[in-house]
Write a protein that holds these residues in place. Sequence first.
Motif, mmCIF file in Angstrom:
data_model
loop_
_atom_site.group_PDB
_atom_site.id
_atom_site.type_symbol
_atom_site.label_atom_id
_atom_site.label_comp_id
_atom_site.label_asym_id
_atom_site.label_seq_id
_atom_site.Cartn_x
_atom_site.Cartn_y
_atom_site.Cartn_z
ATOM 1 N N GLY A 73 0.957 -1.100 -0.134
ATOM 2 C CA GLY A 73 0.097 0.060 -0.174
ATOM 3 C C GLY A 73 0.772 1.057 -0.002
ATOM 4 N N ALA A 74 0.444 2.292 -0.793
ATOM 5 C CA ALA A 74 1.409 3.348 -1.069
ATOM 6 C C ALA A 74 0.687 4.683 -0.703
ATOM 7 C CB ALA A 74 1.832 3.411 -2.209
ATOM 8 N N GLU A 75 1.354 5.802 -0.590
ATOM 9 C CA GLU A 75 0.838 7.207 -0.186
ATOM 10 C C GLU A 75 -0.178 7.727 -1.244
ATOM 11 O OE1 GLU A 75 4.000 9.669 0.424
ATOM 12 O OE2 GLU A 75 4.545 8.722 2.361
ATOM 13 N N ASP A 76 -0.188 7.109 -2.604
ATOM 14 C CA ASP A 76 -0.918 7.736 -3.269
ATOM 15 C C ASP A 76 -2.433 6.904 -3.436
ATOM 16 O OD1 ASP A 76 -0.461 4.874 -4.192
ATOM 17 O OD2 ASP A 76 0.015 5.754 -6.266
ATOM 18 N N GLY A 77 -2.694 6.103 -2.546
ATOM 19 C CA GLY A 77 -4.002 5.254 -2.160
ATOM 20 C C GLY A 77 -4.041 4.020 -2.909
ATOM 21 N N THR A 78 -3.098 3.444 -3.369
ATOM 22 C CA THR A 78 -3.298 2.174 -4.221
ATOM 23 C C THR A 78 -2.733 1.059 -3.377
ATOM 24 O OG1 THR A 78 -1.064 2.579 -5.351
ATOM 25 C CG2 THR A 78 -3.163 3.129 -6.428
ATOM 26 N N VAL A 79 -3.340 -0.228 -3.679
ATOM 27 C CA VAL A 79 -2.671 -1.229 -3.226
ATOM 28 C C VAL A 79 -2.619 -2.238 -4.329
ATOM 29 C CG1 VAL A 79 -3.038 -3.395 -1.556
ATOM 30 C CG2 VAL A 79 -4.068 -0.769 -0.855
ATOM 31 N N TRP A 80 -1.222 -2.785 -4.346
ATOM 32 C CA TRP A 80 -0.832 -3.533 -5.580
ATOM 33 C C TRP A 80 -0.506 -4.918 -5.165
ATOM 34 C CZ3 TRP A 80 -0.886 -2.423 -10.847
ATOM 35 C CH2 TRP A 80 -1.256 -1.113 -10.922
ATOM 36 N N GLN A 81 -0.640 -5.979 -5.876
ATOM 37 C CA GLN A 81 -0.351 -7.205 -5.659
ATOM 38 C C GLN A 81 0.727 -7.868 -6.415
ATOM 39 O OE1 GLN A 81 -3.944 -9.774 -5.781
ATOM 40 N NE2 GLN A 81 -2.635 -11.654 -5.748
ATOM 41 N N TYR A 82 1.785 -8.578 -5.748
ATOM 42 C CA TYR A 82 3.029 -9.154 -6.297
ATOM 43 C C TYR A 82 3.224 -10.464 -6.143
ATOM 44 C CZ TYR A 82 4.169 -3.904 -6.508
ATOM 45 O OH TYR A 82 4.191 -2.582 -6.803
ATOM 46 N N ASP A 83 3.919 -11.086 -6.641
ATOM 47 C CA ASP A 83 3.974 -12.300 -6.618
ATOM 48 C C ASP A 83 5.181 -12.554 -5.650
ATOM 49 O OD1 ASP A 83 6.004 -15.094 -7.444
ATOM 50 O OD2 ASP A 83 3.946 -15.442 -8.071
ATOM 51 N N ALA A 84 4.954 -13.500 -4.488
ATOM 52 C CA ALA A 84 6.107 -13.392 -3.475
ATOM 53 C C ALA A 84 7.367 -14.088 -4.044
ATOM 54 C CB ALA A 84 5.376 -14.378 -2.269
ATOM 55 N N VAL A 85 7.368 -14.912 -4.835
ATOM 56 C CA VAL A 85 8.742 -15.629 -5.521
ATOM 57 C C VAL A 85 9.501 -14.864 -6.426
ATOM 58 C CG1 VAL A 85 9.591 -17.695 -6.419
ATOM 59 C CG2 VAL A 85 7.548 -17.717 -4.869
ATOM 60 N N THR A 86 8.755 -14.438 -7.424
ATOM 61 C CA THR A 86 9.510 -13.841 -8.346
ATOM 62 C C THR A 86 9.434 -12.184 -8.258
ATOM 63 O OG1 THR A 86 7.406 -13.530 -9.787
ATOM 64 C CG2 THR A 86 8.701 -15.587 -10.094
ATOM 65 N N GLY A 87 8.546 -11.745 -7.395
ATOM 66 C CA GLY A 87 8.559 -10.062 -7.328
ATOM 67 C C GLY A 87 7.829 -9.508 -8.496
ATOM 68 N N GLN A 88 7.117 -10.308 -9.662
ATOM 69 C CA GLN A 88 6.538 -9.983 -10.553
ATOM 70 C C GLN A 88 4.871 -9.010 -10.113
ATOM 71 O OE1 GLN A 88 5.333 -12.557 -13.673
ATOM 72 N NE2 GLN A 88 4.256 -11.000 -14.920
ATOM 73 N N GLN A 89 4.833 -7.884 -10.691
ATOM 74 C CA GLN A 89 3.655 -7.042 -10.081
ATOM 75 C C GLN A 89 2.651 -7.694 -10.790
ATOM 76 O OE1 GLN A 89 4.166 -2.839 -11.109
ATOM 77 N NE2 GLN A 89 2.289 -2.350 -10.080
ATOM 78 N N GLY A 90 1.287 -7.794 -10.108
ATOM 79 C CA GLY A 90 0.245 -8.322 -10.473
ATOM 80 C C GLY A 90 -0.691 -7.145 -10.648
ATOM 81 N N LEU A 91 -2.118 -7.372 -10.234
ATOM 82 C CA LEU A 91 -3.291 -6.621 -10.097
ATOM 83 C C LEU A 91 -3.296 -5.580 -9.135
ATOM 84 C CD1 LEU A 91 -5.940 -9.392 -11.071
ATOM 85 C CD2 LEU A 91 -4.614 -8.165 -12.645
ATOM 86 N N LEU A 92 -3.875 -4.651 -9.566
ATOM 87 C CA LEU A 92 -4.206 -3.419 -8.760
ATOM 88 C C LEU A 92 -5.555 -3.891 -7.670
ATOM 89 C CD1 LEU A 92 -3.985 -0.457 -7.461
ATOM 90 C CD2 LEU A 92 -5.631 0.051 -9.301
ATOM 91 N N LEU A 93 -5.202 -4.200 -6.447
ATOM 92 C CA LEU A 93 -6.110 -4.803 -5.646
ATOM 93 C C LEU A 93 -7.231 -3.661 -5.154
ATOM 94 C CD1 LEU A 93 -7.173 -7.181 -4.122
ATOM 95 C CD2 LEU A 93 -5.487 -6.682 -2.201
ATOM 96 N N LEU A 94 -6.816 -2.427 -4.979
ATOM 97 C CA LEU A 94 -7.646 -1.583 -4.338
ATOM 98 C C LEU A 94 -7.073 -0.082 -4.581
ATOM 99 C CD1 LEU A 94 -10.343 -1.246 -2.490
ATOM 100 C CD2 LEU A 94 -8.592 -1.160 -0.598
ATOM 101 N N ARG A 95 -7.900 0.837 -4.948
ATOM 102 C CA ARG A 95 -7.541 2.266 -4.758
ATOM 103 C C ARG A 95 -8.529 2.841 -3.818
ATOM 104 N NH1 ARG A 95 -4.995 5.067 -8.751
ATOM 105 N NH2 ARG A 95 -5.037 3.271 -10.138
ATOM 106 N N CYS A 96 -7.824 3.647 -2.969
ATOM 107 C CA CYS A 96 -8.350 4.814 -2.142
ATOM 108 C C CYS A 96 -8.134 6.217 -2.607
ATOM 109 C CB CYS A 96 -7.984 4.424 -0.736
ATOM 110 S SG CYS A 96 -8.448 2.837 -0.113
#
Length: 838
Positions: A73-96
């Motif tokens: 989760g970041a200061e811009d209000g987004t929560v991103w999902q990443y693969d725990a093994v490869t670190g590859q960025q996945g989907l945007l889970l939530l936006r506030c």
Amino acid sequence: MSSDAIRPRGRPAHPPGPTVLAYTPDGRRVITGGSNQAIRIYTVGEDGEPKTVDGAIDGHCAIGATNKCFLMGAEDGTVWQYDAVTGQQGLLLLRCALPIRDIAVSRDGEWAAVASDELTVKIVKIEDMTQTKYLREQEKGTKHVTFDPTGRYVAVSDINGKLYIYSLTEEEPELVRKLDGVIRALEPEKEATSKAVWHPDGTAFAVAEATRDISIYSISEWKKEKTFAGGHTSDITALSWSPNGTLLASAGADGQIVLWETKTQKILQRFDFANVINLAWHPNKNSLSFTNSDGELFIYDNFVPKDQEGHLAKSLQAAPIFPGPLTEISNNARQTLADRSRDAVKRAARAGTPDSLDDILGEDEEMADFVEDDDGAGYAEGLNAFGKRPNGHLDAIDGPESKRAFSGSVQPMAHPPLQPGSTPWAGNRRYLCLNLTGAVWTVDQETHHTVTVEFYDREAHRDFHFTDPYQYDKACLNDNGTLFSNNPEDGPATIFYRPHETWTTRADWRTALPEGETVRALALSESYIVAITSKDYVRVYTLFGTPFRVYRQKSQAVTCSAWRDYIMTIGNGPVSADGRQTTLQYTVENVKRDEICQNEDVVALPSGAQLQSVFFSDMGDPCIYDTTGVLLVLQHWRMAGQARWVPLLDTSQLARLAGGRKEETYWPVAVAQDKFHCIILKGGDKNPYFPRPLLSEFDFQVPISSKPVNDLSDEDAAAGNENARFEETFVRGSVMLSLFRDLLASTNATSSQRTELARRELDIDKTLLQMLAIECREGEDRGMKALELVNLMTDRNGKMIEAAAKVAQRYGRGVLEDKIRDLAERRVMGMGDDDELA
């Protein structure tokens, strides 16, 4: 500092600023985020460079992790999902709309709670972001959010100094407590913490108070129970319980990390580390990781001093919320952690209602109900007028019963009635039925019940809810309808059936049983309704209420199940060999044809085990699941005298439980599509709770052999593992093939079914071919077994035997190749295996 540990060096992870960290639940990785875009993934036990992931945004200020993925989760209000093994960025889970402040992941890894500067906290399903729940009672923005270990509660800390406790047992979260004066009012950017940190047993949480002390609050009374005092001289910035709850670590702005013993609230050790803002224990090692505001990560192995390390070796301990020894309870009785957590949840749920059940019962009755005899052992029975146990629980003078010879004066233990798919009361609610179609549950409203029926496939059926003045206590659910029964104290037992779809105005019906007769178990199929009663009658009805058959069971009725025209009844039979319990006997019959397939045969249960569920698979084969965690199917049950119970899965041998990495049990739901469908229970739970848990599925795995012993070479061990896997596949495939053949032999097989039969036979032959290759590879001295494997093939056209000969040729096994070709010729000539052996 610990004398046996080396002070860790800080690992520069991010630029100076707030730095967050989280372990994956399996303890293999530590993941950090900071004020820059980079995300670091550290592999535990390795000193090399971490994997660096270039994130999409700056200012990571919240993190949560599962074994598969992690959330940032970041200061811009987004929560991103990443693969725990490869670190590859996945989907945007939530936006506030406002900055994210905290992320909590439920223990089962299914849900993520997200706190932000917005007034509403959102709980999002990680695998399906469209499923979202909202916590709306906060008056200000939120700084922290945490799940309790059971997933039944979530705690929210707002910046105004109020702590909100929500219950997640309903579909919509419900506020059960708002605690004022427990935590400090803190601005979001403040490094001090106001987080409610749950004890691992789920009965209490710790918070940092304005006095710089740490207080423990119980969920049974929502009040302060104990205090950790004198640890810090400045603001507390982080708290973390050890995985078993025996130790507590706290960090402060005074540059100290303090290690506490939770039982005595005494300080064991102090460590000098400045600017620490996050703490995390390794899930199963003596290691503590922490980050500071300088952007550094510390991984402190052997954190607990050697002379105190025994605390971490203990099993899960109770929270220090009662005076005296941790496990001592009033009235000289003892409770397990699971029992204690369950009781605390009950009282917390009652306390949150306007007309609290505690107020109605009074204090004395509450204490009488404090210890529950969940397992029927009798330890809560017979308290005398002074609240003490009499000596009836002690062994007789001539020793314990298990050491004495059986005599007629000892009453054998009979199996209690069982309604498959139902659960006992948990608070004021229980499941009446849970299967692959959906769920039926009831809520006790004192004067009446309310019943809810939910379906997994809501396109096929609509959920419904109704007020239940009859107080139904049993139910069955399938694609045709819902069946209920009740056993009132002041009237006859009744059976009620409600079809889902009808072409007439009214098609539901109700019937009453004769006076004094109660329903012990119900079953519902596509054709019939079955009820077994207290008078050992088996009552069979058509779907629209016509009594079809009534007869008395030969043994005391326990449970029943139904599929199409078949019903299976189970009852208590003769006393077992040890004289301590009765055996169970089953009968399978075709109601429509009035044919008995198996009559009063024995249910295969090990000594001391009980039946946990009975059901037909989607292919119509009777299955049972017992308390030892074994799933069995009844093979050849359509042929009189030929039936036998075959294990399809022993859940205690699942790979996920190897090495004691997980403590969980499995609540059976169904067998379908050659898989075991169940609900995973964690934390000592014995039954599913609310909200309705997700279903899990496991492939069948017939218990054949253990893994190769440790003294084998890596090559031999790998070969042994490979061979064991093929052996299990062969045995399992043979069982499933025999079940499928029996089904086709008793029905008019379709062309697709005949094709499926040929495919299953081919799969078994392929497995045998792979086993043959292993034997050929091992050497000429394995030729006898190799030829035996070829003999086991069901090959109808000779192609697989020809392939077997080519395998032998490939490995230079000339003698074996000749014998295989001889076998092929004999089969072509119509000679059997007996001729070959001769």
